[in-house]
Design a protein around this motif. Structure first.
Motif, mmCIF file in Angstrom:
data_model
loop_
_atom_site.group_PDB
_atom_site.id
_atom_site.type_symbol
_atom_site.label_atom_id
_atom_site.label_comp_id
_atom_site.label_asym_id
_atom_site.label_seq_id
_atom_site.Cartn_x
_atom_site.Cartn_y
_atom_site.Cartn_z
ATOM 1 N N GLY A 1 0.804 -1.218 0.000
ATOM 2 C CA GLY A 1 0.000 0.000 0.000
ATOM 3 C C GLY A 1 0.833 1.260 0.000
ATOM 4 N N VAL A 2 1.969 1.208 -0.724
ATOM 5 C CA VAL A 2 2.906 2.329 -0.788
ATOM 6 C C VAL A 2 2.861 2.950 -2.176
ATOM 7 C CG1 VAL A 2 5.366 2.933 -0.718
ATOM 8 C CG2 VAL A 2 4.410 1.391 1.003
ATOM 9 N N GLU A 3 2.965 4.264 -2.259
ATOM 10 C CA GLU A 3 2.965 4.948 -3.550
ATOM 11 C C GLU A 3 4.254 4.633 -4.313
ATOM 12 O OE1 GLU A 3 2.696 9.490 -5.412
ATOM 13 O OE2 GLU A 3 2.552 9.156 -3.246
ATOM 14 N N PHE A 4 4.115 4.469 -5.642
ATOM 15 C CA PHE A 4 5.257 4.189 -6.507
ATOM 16 C C PHE A 4 5.276 5.228 -7.622
ATOM 17 C CE2 PHE A 4 7.201 2.205 -10.241
ATOM 18 C CZ PHE A 4 8.388 1.720 -9.713
ATOM 19 N N ALA A 5 6.460 5.791 -7.918
ATOM 20 C CA ALA A 5 6.565 6.817 -8.957
ATOM 21 C C ALA A 5 7.848 6.621 -9.749
ATOM 22 C CB ALA A 5 6.537 8.218 -8.346
ATOM 23 N N ARG A 6 7.779 6.950 -11.047
ATOM 24 C CA ARG A 6 8.953 6.860 -11.915
ATOM 25 C C ARG A 6 9.246 8.224 -12.506
ATOM 26 N NH1 ARG A 6 9.449 3.676 -17.643
ATOM 27 N NH2 ARG A 6 8.154 5.431 -18.221
ATOM 28 N N TYR A 7 10.546 8.605 -12.516
ATOM 29 C CA TYR A 7 10.979 9.882 -13.058
ATOM 30 C C TYR A 7 11.884 9.652 -14.267
ATOM 31 C CZ TYR A 7 9.187 11.900 -8.744
ATOM 32 O OH TYR A 7 8.368 12.289 -7.714
ATOM 33 N N GLU A 8 11.900 10.657 -15.142
ATOM 34 C CA GLU A 8 12.710 10.554 -16.352
ATOM 35 C C GLU A 8 14.195 10.434 -16.012
ATOM 36 O OE1 GLU A 8 13.003 10.337 -20.569
ATOM 37 O OE2 GLU A 8 11.297 10.230 -19.199
ATOM 38 N N THR A 9 14.681 11.321 -15.163
ATOM 39 C CA THR A 9 16.080 11.312 -14.719
ATOM 40 C C THR A 9 16.099 11.690 -13.239
ATOM 41 O OG1 THR A 9 16.565 13.666 -15.091
ATOM 42 C CG2 THR A 9 16.770 12.169 -16.998
ATOM 43 N N PRO A 10 17.238 11.535 -12.557
ATOM 44 C CA PRO A 10 17.319 11.994 -11.163
ATOM 45 C C PRO A 10 17.023 13.476 -10.987
ATOM 46 C CG PRO A 10 19.132 10.506 -11.636
ATOM 47 C CD PRO A 10 18.435 10.747 -12.945
ATOM 48 N N LEU A 11 17.276 14.295 -12.022
ATOM 49 C CA LEU A 11 17.010 15.731 -11.913
ATOM 50 C C LEU A 11 15.521 16.040 -11.835
ATOM 51 C CD1 LEU A 11 19.586 17.273 -14.419
ATOM 52 C CD2 LEU A 11 19.705 17.222 -11.935
ATOM 53 N N HIS A 12 14.680 15.118 -12.322
ATOM 54 C CA HIS A 12 13.250 15.368 -12.320
ATOM 55 C C HIS A 12 12.634 15.214 -10.934
ATOM 56 C CE1 HIS A 12 13.814 15.067 -16.654
ATOM 57 N NE2 HIS A 12 12.586 15.506 -16.824
ATOM 58 N N PHE A 13 13.364 14.614 -10.014
ATOM 59 C CA PHE A 13 12.864 14.505 -8.653
ATOM 60 C C PHE A 13 13.247 15.758 -7.891
ATOM 61 C CE2 PHE A 13 13.332 13.286 -4.161
ATOM 62 C CZ PHE A 13 12.046 12.833 -3.924
ATOM 63 N N GLN A 14 12.257 16.442 -7.320
ATOM 64 C CA GLN A 14 12.508 17.711 -6.642
ATOM 65 C C GLN A 14 13.282 17.460 -5.354
ATOM 66 O OE1 GLN A 14 9.051 20.099 -6.057
ATOM 67 N NE2 GLN A 14 10.126 21.703 -4.969
ATOM 68 N N GLN A 15 14.508 17.946 -5.322
ATOM 69 C CA GLN A 15 15.394 17.698 -4.203
ATOM 70 C C GLN A 15 15.602 18.973 -3.393
ATOM 71 O OE1 GLN A 15 18.494 16.460 -6.804
ATOM 72 N NE2 GLN A 15 18.102 14.291 -6.536
ATOM 73 N N PRO A 16 15.961 18.833 -2.124
ATOM 74 C CA PRO A 16 16.077 20.026 -1.271
ATOM 75 C C PRO A 16 17.081 21.052 -1.769
ATOM 76 C CG PRO A 16 16.092 18.012 0.046
ATOM 77 C CD PRO A 16 16.202 17.593 -1.394
ATOM 78 N N GLN A 17 18.158 20.615 -2.476
ATOM 79 C CA GLN A 17 19.195 21.567 -2.835
ATOM 80 C C GLN A 17 18.815 22.461 -4.021
ATOM 81 O OE1 GLN A 17 19.648 18.279 -2.722
ATOM 82 N NE2 GLN A 17 20.847 17.478 -4.406
ATOM 83 N N TYR A 18 17.739 22.142 -4.744
ATOM 84 C CA TYR A 18 17.377 22.955 -5.891
ATOM 85 C C TYR A 18 16.272 23.908 -5.480
ATOM 86 C CZ TYR A 18 20.113 19.504 -8.344
ATOM 87 O OH TYR A 18 21.132 18.689 -8.740
ATOM 88 N N ILE A 19 16.674 25.135 -5.119
ATOM 89 C CA ILE A 19 15.751 26.057 -4.499
ATOM 90 C C ILE A 19 14.896 26.822 -5.515
ATOM 91 C CG2 ILE A 19 17.258 26.436 -2.535
ATOM 92 C CD1 ILE A 19 17.733 29.256 -4.058
ATOM 93 N N ASP A 20 15.219 26.762 -6.801
ATOM 94 C CA ASP A 20 14.499 27.591 -7.759
ATOM 95 C C ASP A 20 13.355 26.856 -8.432
ATOM 96 O OD1 ASP A 20 16.343 25.942 -9.051
ATOM 97 O OD2 ASP A 20 16.423 27.238 -10.798
ATOM 98 N N TRP A 21 12.906 25.741 -7.859
ATOM 99 C CA TRP A 21 11.712 25.078 -8.380
ATOM 100 C C TRP A 21 10.495 25.939 -8.091
ATOM 101 C CZ3 TRP A 21 10.858 19.870 -10.206
ATOM 102 C CH2 TRP A 21 12.041 19.168 -10.446
#
Length: 343
Positions: free
Chosen positions: A322-342
């Motif tokens: 019962g866990v959510e599963f998601a696929r991204y195009e590349t690692p950059l497509h996952f919103q990470q804490p260090q990218y502040i300009d999203w």
């Protein structure tokens, strides 16, 4: 029959052009076209057109000269700039002068990325250093690529909360850091033992876990029990380090474990984000067993490079748990804490 679309909906559509393309390469062509459609669209399109300014090659000097000229004539456009990626101002001289002028115009910038190409890594001249300090920029995100981070670079930008550098020295890091992305040796790891009271997110680039001294220094640094997010461009860390991650909520790795590992019970998100296509996962069961027993797991993410066999196994485990599963195009497509300009 014509249908009138409210202006606020039109603006949302323009913003989506930026949102959908921001992980890789922003769709500037479409945004530029939107800016020319009508006066009502111009402010939103211009705000997004100038949000990120990036120069990859030193021969972009002609583009930067035109940009500086435009921002000088229309200073209101410079207030939109939130992120600038430029070459270190000392290389080459003419380019450095234009870069400094650009930074002088964009005083509202929140993120700065300096890069350096080649081996002629010269320090800033006294004149350029004084000029850069006089701007009094206060970015919260600082990235330094291809040159030592150096005491001078850090001291120029107090209050940095997000720091990314590939090669560093042993200079103490800013106590304001919340997120750190780095490639570190065992000796450089000693800087982590300095006061980093608010560090919560750490990204390590190809750490050599076989280096016992590196593991020893990480264990002794005292930051592991406070981490909430750990991204590793490489393998899962040894069990001794995992056991210290008592508050970790997000763990993202590029390589699945080659041996059994007990993951932190606090984990809510596990990501398997390799950059390139990988061979069928011989170690997929070693990853599934620890995930099945996590009491708070809510999300599992993968990238397109993950083999179908591994992706199917992880998705099946998520379905049963019962866990959510998601696929991204590349690692950059996952919103990470260090990218502040999203946005």
């Amino acid at each position: 029959m014509a249908i009138d679309v409210p202006l606020d909906v039109q603006i949302l559509i323009i913003e989506w052009v930026f949102r959908s393309s921001q992980p890789a390469s922003i769709d500037y062509t479409t945004l530029h076209a939107c800016a020319l459609v009508c006066r009502a669209w111009t402010p939103t399109a211009q705000r997004l057109l100038f949000r990120r300014i990036s120069c990859i090659f030193s021969d972009d000097i002609h583009f930067f000269r035109l940009l500086v000229s435009t921002l000088s004539i229309r200073p209101h456009l410079a207030t939109h700039v939130r992120y600038i990626r430029v070459a270190w101002p000392s290389y080459p001289p003419d380019y450095g002068d234009v870069c400094l002028r650009l930074l002088e115009l964009c005083r509202h910038v929140e993120g700065i990325s300096f890069f350096h190409r080649g081996h002629n890594n010269k320090p800033l001249s006294a004149e350029s250093s004084a000029r850069l300090r006089a701007i009094q920029l206060r970015p919260v995100f600082l990235e330094v690529l291809g040159l030592p981070i150096g005491k001078a670079v850090v001291n120029m930008f107090p209050g940095v909360r997000f720091l990314s550098f590939v090669h560093g020295d042993e200079h103490p890091l800013p106590s304001t850091l919340e997120t750190l992305k780095t490639r570190m040796s065992a000796r450089q790891c000693l800087s982590l033992s300095e006061s980093l009271p608010v560090l919560r997110n750490l990204c390590l680039i190809i750490p050599r876990w076989s280096d016992k001294l590196l593991c020893q220094h990480f264990n002794a640094a005292g930051i592991l029990p406070r981490l909430r997010s750990l991204e590793i461009k490489g393998e899962i860390p040894p069990q001794g380090i995992l056991e210290q991650l008592t508050q970790l909520e997000t763990l993202v790795v590029a390589v699945l474990a080659g041996q059994h590992a007990s993951l932190p019970a606090s984990l809510r998100h596990f990501g398997y984000h390799p950059w390139r296509d990988v061979t069928p996962g011989a170690h997929v069961e070693l990853a599934l067993d620890p995930l099945r027993v996590l009491p708070q797991l809510q999300l599992v993410t993968v990238t397109r490079g993950v083999d179908q066999h591994v992706r199917t196994a992880l998705e099946g485990m998520c379905h049963n748990k019962g866990v959510e599963f998601a696929r991204y195009e590349t690692p950059l497509h996952f919103q990470q804490p260090q990218y502040i300009d999203w946005i």
